[in-house]
Design an enzyme around this catalytic site. Structure first.
Site, PDB file in Angstrom:
ATOM      1  N   SER A  10       0.741  -0.878   0.127  1.00  0.00           N
ATOM      2  CA  SER A  10      -0.214   0.255   0.163  1.00  0.00           C
ATOM      3  C   SER A  10       0.958   1.229  -0.305  1.00  0.00           C
ATOM      4  O   SER A  10       0.421   2.378  -0.118  1.00  0.00           O
ATOM      5  CB  SER A  10      -0.603   0.274   1.266  1.00  0.00           C
ATOM      6  N   HIS A 233       0.309   6.597   6.016  1.00  0.00           N
ATOM      7  CA  HIS A 233       0.604   6.460   4.295  1.00  0.00           C
ATOM      8  C   HIS A 233       0.394   7.415   4.285  1.00  0.00           C
ATOM      9  O   HIS A 233       0.289   8.361   3.952  1.00  0.00           O
ATOM     10  CB  HIS A 233      -0.514   5.030   3.448  1.00  0.00           C
TER      11      HIS A 233
END
Length: 253
Positions: A10, A233
């Protein structure tokens, strides 16, 4: 048009960065504005993006992930460029940070799994294992794409520097996260060197751009909501910054 294959988890896929990549598999979290897409646009490369949220080194090398075949099978030997961002899921890096950001009552409900994530000795063992796995990835990719420039891209810095608050994470949990981050950077660099691959040090370049900073390249703790970049992220600015680092690297030769 030269071929570029992007491999990874990711941190390379870009979950929540809009828009999603056309045809991206369900659950992959693959963004049309992740660093691979940005690099391909700038260099006019034919991109094959097989990055997938939750991927481990095993998913790169030999395991299916949902409906997706092992990522390495995307390589056909004609590649000019291959990028790799992997390893964090092997060592529980983001799961550790996500668990640390939960309210205490939620952590108690997940007691067994949380205890394992917060066990420093268990993280050290996982980091020892991923060191070998990353060398396996580098060797396998070099073997399947012998003409390509193969570039490991390590993870953006997610936490502020030691001593700076990272609420709701405790000092203890934030320090464990920093330890995992530092070791993951080290083993990624060692794998790149050992296998004849190149390295983009996104972690080093992003110091001071953590999710708690005034100019974040990553998202701080929070609820994972589908209409915004995922917690812990990269955000859109982070993906642009990593793309610039890769472009600087591949432009050296």
């Amino acid at each position: 048009m030269s071929r570029y294959v992007a491999l990874g988890s990711s941190m390379a896929a870009g979950p929540g960065i809009r828009p999603s990549a056309p045809g991206a598999p369900f659950g992959s979290g693959r963004s049309a504005r992740n660093y691979a897409h940005l690099v391909a646009e700038r260099l006019n490369l034919d991109l094959v993006d097989v990055t997938f949220s939750g991927a481990t080194t095993a998913h790169v090398l030999h395991e299916r992930q949902r409906s997706a075949r092992p990522q390495i099978e995307a390589l056909d030997g004609s590649e000019e460029l291959v990028t790799i961002t992997i390893g964090g899921n092997d060592v529980g890096y983001v799961p550790l940070l996500m668990a640390a950001s939960l309210p205490a009552i939620a952590r108690r409900l997940l007691a067994g799994r949380v205890r394992e994530l917060f066990d420093r000795a268990a993280r050290e063992r996982a980091l020892d294992d991923v060191a070998d796995a990353l060398r396996g990835v580098g060797t396998a990719v070099r073997g399947r794409a012998p003409q390509a420039r193969v570039v490991f891209v390590d993870y953006l810095t997610l936490l502020p520097a030691e001593g700076a608050p990272a609420a709701p994470l405790s000092v203890e949990h934030a320090d464990l996260g920093r330890f995992v981050c530092a070791r993951l950077e080290d083993v990624t660099a060692a794998a790149a060197q050992a296998t004849g691959c190149e390295l983009v040090r996104a972690g080093h370049a992003s110091r001071g751009h953590d999710g708690w900073s005034a100019d974040p390249w990553a998202v701080a703790a929070g609820l994972p909501l589908p209409w915004r970049p995922a917690p812990f992220h990269p955000n859109a600015a982070g993906m642009r910054a990593v793309a610039d680092l890769i472009l600087e690297q591949v432009g050296k030769n």
